[in-house]
Write an enzyme that holds these catalytic residues in place. Structure first.
Site, PDB file in Angstrom:
ATOM      1  N   LYS A  81     -69.832 -18.427  -4.925  1.00 31.62           N
ATOM      2  CA  LYS A  81     -70.464 -19.359  -5.913  1.00 31.62           C
ATOM      3  C   LYS A  81     -70.513 -20.794  -5.264  1.00 31.62           C
ATOM      4  O   LYS A  81     -69.604 -21.362  -4.607  1.00 31.62           O
ATOM      5  CB  LYS A  81     -69.998 -19.622  -7.555  1.00 31.62           C
ATOM      6  CG  LYS A  81     -70.565 -20.233  -8.337  1.00 31.62           C
ATOM      7  CD  LYS A  81     -69.944 -20.634  -9.810  1.00 31.62           C
ATOM      8  CE  LYS A  81     -70.705 -21.180 -10.621  1.00 31.62           C
ATOM      9  NZ  LYS A  81     -70.178 -21.321 -11.926  1.00 31.62           N
ATOM     10  N   SER A 156     -72.635 -20.133 -16.099  1.00 34.44           N
ATOM     11  CA  SER A 156     -73.633 -20.732 -14.873  1.00 34.44           C
ATOM     12  C   SER A 156     -73.323 -19.888 -13.650  1.00 34.44           C
ATOM     13  O   SER A 156     -73.811 -20.268 -12.521  1.00 34.44           O
ATOM     14  CB  SER A 156     -72.887 -22.444 -14.703  1.00 34.44           C
ATOM     15  OG  SER A 156     -71.544 -22.126 -14.275  1.00 34.44           O
ATOM     16  N   SER A 180     -68.175 -19.399 -18.020  1.00 34.09           N
ATOM     17  CA  SER A 180     -69.396 -19.272 -16.886  1.00 34.09           C
ATOM     18  C   SER A 180     -69.068 -17.937 -16.085  1.00 34.09           C
ATOM     19  O   SER A 180     -69.964 -17.728 -15.255  1.00 34.09           O
ATOM     20  CB  SER A 180     -69.279 -20.655 -16.154  1.00 34.09           C
ATOM     21  OG  SER A 180     -70.328 -21.470 -16.607  1.00 34.09           O
TER      22      SER A 180
HETATM   23  N1  GLN Z   1     -72.163 -22.755 -20.540  1.00 29.96           N
HETATM   24  C1  GLN Z   1     -71.164 -23.720 -20.583  1.00 29.96           C
HETATM   25  C2  GLN Z   1     -71.479 -25.237 -20.454  1.00 29.96           C
HETATM   26  O1  GLN Z   1     -72.851 -25.318 -20.036  1.00 29.96           O
HETATM   27  C3  GLN Z   1     -70.121 -23.330 -19.800  1.00 29.96           C
HETATM   28  C4  GLN Z   1     -70.293 -23.683 -18.329  1.00 29.96           C
HETATM   29  C5  GLN Z   1     -69.165 -23.148 -17.341  1.00 29.96           C
HETATM   30  O2  GLN Z   1     -68.231 -22.439 -17.671  1.00 29.96           O
HETATM   31  N2  GLN Z   1     -69.236 -23.724 -16.404  1.00 29.96           N
HETATM   32  O3  GLN Z   1     -70.765 -26.006 -20.269  1.00 29.96           O
END
Ligand code: GLN
Length: 491
Positions: A81, A156, A180
């Site tokens: 990532k 994400s 994420s």
């Molecule tokens: N979707 C969540 C957010 O927008 C979690 C994101 C993540 O775990 N990096 O914060």
């Protein structure tokens, strides 16, 4: 072995093939690079493909093997990532702010993969600075769900999940702050493991919300997740939050089974907003664990309902502090036309950050500002403790907790873009374990509307072994899921 068959291998099957001399790491790496070349224009999983470097690493791995050496990941191609620093390879967090940033060092997780002999295929797409649940907040391009290209892959770590699901890598690293790794794993139909907070060093993980961030892995099955965790876990003097807790041999004893394992089922995870067919799949999965020898026990997590608001105070607050470092001076975007520091900062930040990142910075700055700190940040931290205590109490009666990973299967691209709260709600099932710092994973447990559904398992701190054993027991009980044709395979 045919190129497509090579791309479908698990890490272990690929390692066996390499050891048996059935193919080389160069064969395997080339097959994956060809597949990326053929498919990724439609999927969008990669931001950077490091083809030359990958082939050089593969060649080096083959030479090491020919010289009688081996390693847990020797010659196995993975994707990283773009939130993890990679020495000499652009690292952007899918943000215009870090355009052109080439880190001078590897994240510890990346260094550990390298030391284990892994090959890096490239850097995967993501929501900008890991803020999002659909990958649509990438400043570069969206990612499409390999099962249905009109759907979001989740976020994400959407690029990592889609790359694994489309066989564009054997496995990938992601990061999980509020879900994420698990949520995109569920939406793309792969295994996604987020270990205990502190289990894997975060040195070189670009910070979003430091009290929550943790590196995780996306794989094709549970034993591959155990294999990767074993390589990645452990104390790192460069990250003071990395835990000084012994690292068990995660792959060993994985097939121990679930005889007598107490599986907690909390009504709070099965309330309004849960897609009825997702509920059916998840309950069937829990029943399958029971048939395999586990016992179901009801538990209650009464403060779970506050996880969403608590997270969306704490995470933006920490993000607003962490993102203050992007001022146009040290890394990434700058503005040579600016005449003073204030102008430089405001221009760089106005141009460099996307709208979701700006929203989080504003929310967080507000919540931390004088006069509001007690009412928001402090209050949220207090409720976070209650959420954590709920889990501690529940784990006095059960060994593991089972829940859905996401309330519904993958949604249409664009469907939630104009409604941030609807977007935030897709994390409602993953946020509680994140706030409590617990190890958890998502494993595919069925298909609804031809889209994958994930079962989430949550364990007490540092009980990754138990978590993986339970997931493996389910994986074996489940067998191969009857899957529809992936749209990405239809020319
Ligand atoms: N979707 C969540 C957010 O927008 C979690 C994101 C993540 O775990 N990096 O914060």
């Amino acid at each position: 072995m045919a190129a497509d068959a090579l791309c479908r291998l698990t890490l272990r099957a690929a390692a066996d093939g390499l050891r048996a001399g059935q193919f080389t790491s160069v064969d395997l790496t080339q097959a994956l690079l060809d597949r990326i070349q053929a498919l990724d224009a439609r999927v969008g999983a990669y931001l950077t493909v490091t083809a030359d470097r990958a082939l050089a690493q593969a060649q080096a791995a083959d030479q090491r093997r020919a010289a009688g050496q081996d390693g847990p990941l020797l010659g196995l191609p993975l994707a990283i990532k773009d939130v993890l620093t990679t020495q000499g390879v652009p690292t952007t967090c899918a943000s215009r702010m870090l355009e052109g940033f080439v880190p001078p060092y590897d994240a510890t997780a990346v260094a550990r993969l390298n030391a284990a002999g892994a090959v890096m295929l490239g850097k995967t797409n993501m929501d900008e600075f890991a803020m999002g649940s659909s990958n649509e907040h990438s400043a570069v391009k969206p990612v499409r769900n390999p099962w249905n290209l009109a759907k979001a892959p989740g976020g994400s770590s959407g690029g990592s999940a889609a790359a694994v699901a489309a066989d564009e890598c054997l496995a990938a690293l992601g990061s999980d702050t509020g879900g994420s790794v698990r949520q995109p794993a569920a939406l793309c139909g792969c295994v996604g493991l987020k270990p205990t907070y502190g289990r894997i060093s975060r040195y070189g993980l670009i910070a979003f919300a430091s009290s929550l961030d943790q590196i995780g892995v996306l794989t094709k099955d549970v034993p591959d997740a155990a294999l990767l965790l074993h390589v990645l876990a452990g104390r790192d003097p460069r990250d003071s939050t990395s835990a000084n807790v012994p690292v068990p041999d995660y792959p060993a004893g994985l097939d121990r089974g679930v005889d007598g394992l107490r599986v907690g089922v909390a009504p709070q995870y099965f309330g309004a907003g849960l897609h009825p067919d997702v509920e059916r799949c998840v309950r069937q999965a829990i029943d399958a664990l029971q048939t395999a020898g586990a016992v179901q026990r009801p538990v209650s997590l009464p403060h779970t309902k506050y996880a969403l608001p608590v997270y969306y105070v704490i995470a933006p607050s920490e993000a607003s502090a962490n993102l203050a470092r992007y001022n146009g001076v040290k890394y990434g975007r700058s503005d040579p036309q600016a005449t003073d520091v204030d102008e430089m900062m405001s221009r760089v930040r106005a141009q460099g950050f996307g709208s979701e990142v700006k929203r989080r910075i504003m929310l967080g700055t507000y919540a931390l500002s004088s006069g509001y700190y007690d009412a928001y940040y402090l209050k949220a931290q207090q409720v976070r403790t209650l959420i954590k205590n709920d889990f501690e109490t529940a784990f006095q009666d059960v060994d593991i907790i089972a829940a859905p990973t996401a309330p519904a299967p993958a949604f249409d691209l664009g469907a939630k873009l104009d409604d941030p709260v609807a977007m935030y709600r897709s994390d409602v099932m993953t946020l509680p374990a994140s706030l409590a710092g617990l190890p958890c994973l998502s494993i595919p447990c069925g298909f609804v509307d031809d889209l994958p559904v994930g079962l989430q398992l949550i364990a007490p701190p540092f009980a990754e072994r138990r978590l993986l054993q339970a997931a493996r027991a389910y994986e074996r009980a489940r067998g191969t899921l009857a899957a529809p044709v992936r749209q990405v395979d239809v020319p």
